[in-house]
Design a protein around this motif. Structure first.
Motif: not given
Length: 182
Positions: A76-100
């Motif tokens: 179970i993945i909760k949003k506050d546990q995922v890695s966050l990348q601030n792409l710039d001041d206007n966009a954010s990307l949350y990684l839930y599942y990565g390639d394995t």
């Protein structure tokens, strides 16, 4: 979870697995050896463009640098546990599942502020992108063609080409983004 440490450990491991020197990776990625060293040591927070360049130089999926070992068969993945990348001041990307090795896709949630956009240079590996809008209005520009999507609409396309995500609404845009590696 210290994401910079995870990125650094993965970068070092993958570079060594590929028997690639820091100098060679610097040549292939266009990132200085000093910056690569800082990233490997977890001393800096690399930008998304830096990570894309490194992944391109290593010929790996973007999320390979974010992976942590999975021990459970049910997760179970909760949003506050995922890695966050601030792409710039206007966009954010949350990684839930990565390639394995067992999974050939990456699953993200992307958020873009009202009236803003984010441009992607395209992905280094042969891949397809699948998007489903959750909230807001998304204009996709792909190969100079525009596509308008509203909540519950979806689009797929060849992710190797340059593409732009534009929030044409007055509220935060949220969408699910899946990158499938062929």
């Amino acid at each position: 979870m210290d994401i910079n440490k995870v990125i650094g450990e993965n970068l070092k491991r993958i570079r060594k697995e590929k028997k690639m020197s820091m100098a060679r990776l610097s040549e292939l990625s266009g990132i200085s050896k000093g910056m690569l060293s800082q990233i490997e040591n977890g001393e800096t927070n690399p930008t998304i463009n830096t990570i894309w360049k490194i992944c391109s130089g290593l010929d790996i999926p973007y999320t390979a640098l974010f992976e942590e070992e999975e021990a459970e068969t049910v997760t179970i993945i909760k949003k506050d546990q995922v890695s966050l990348q601030n792409l710039d001041d206007n966009a954010s990307l949350y990684l839930y599942y990565g390639d394995t090795n067992q999974r050939t896709f990456e699953l993200f949630q992307m958020e873009i502020k009202a009236g803003q956009e984010h441009k992607s240079v395209g992905h280094s590996l042969k891949s397809e992108e699948y998007i489903m809008v959750l909230e807001g209005n998304l204009k996709m520009v792909i190969d100079d063609k525009e596509y308008d999507l509203a909540a519950d609409d979806a689009i797929s396309f060849d992710a190797n080409q340059e593409h732009t995500y534009i929030n044409t609404g007055s509220d935060l845009l949220k969408f699910v983004l899946i990158i499938y590696y062929k």
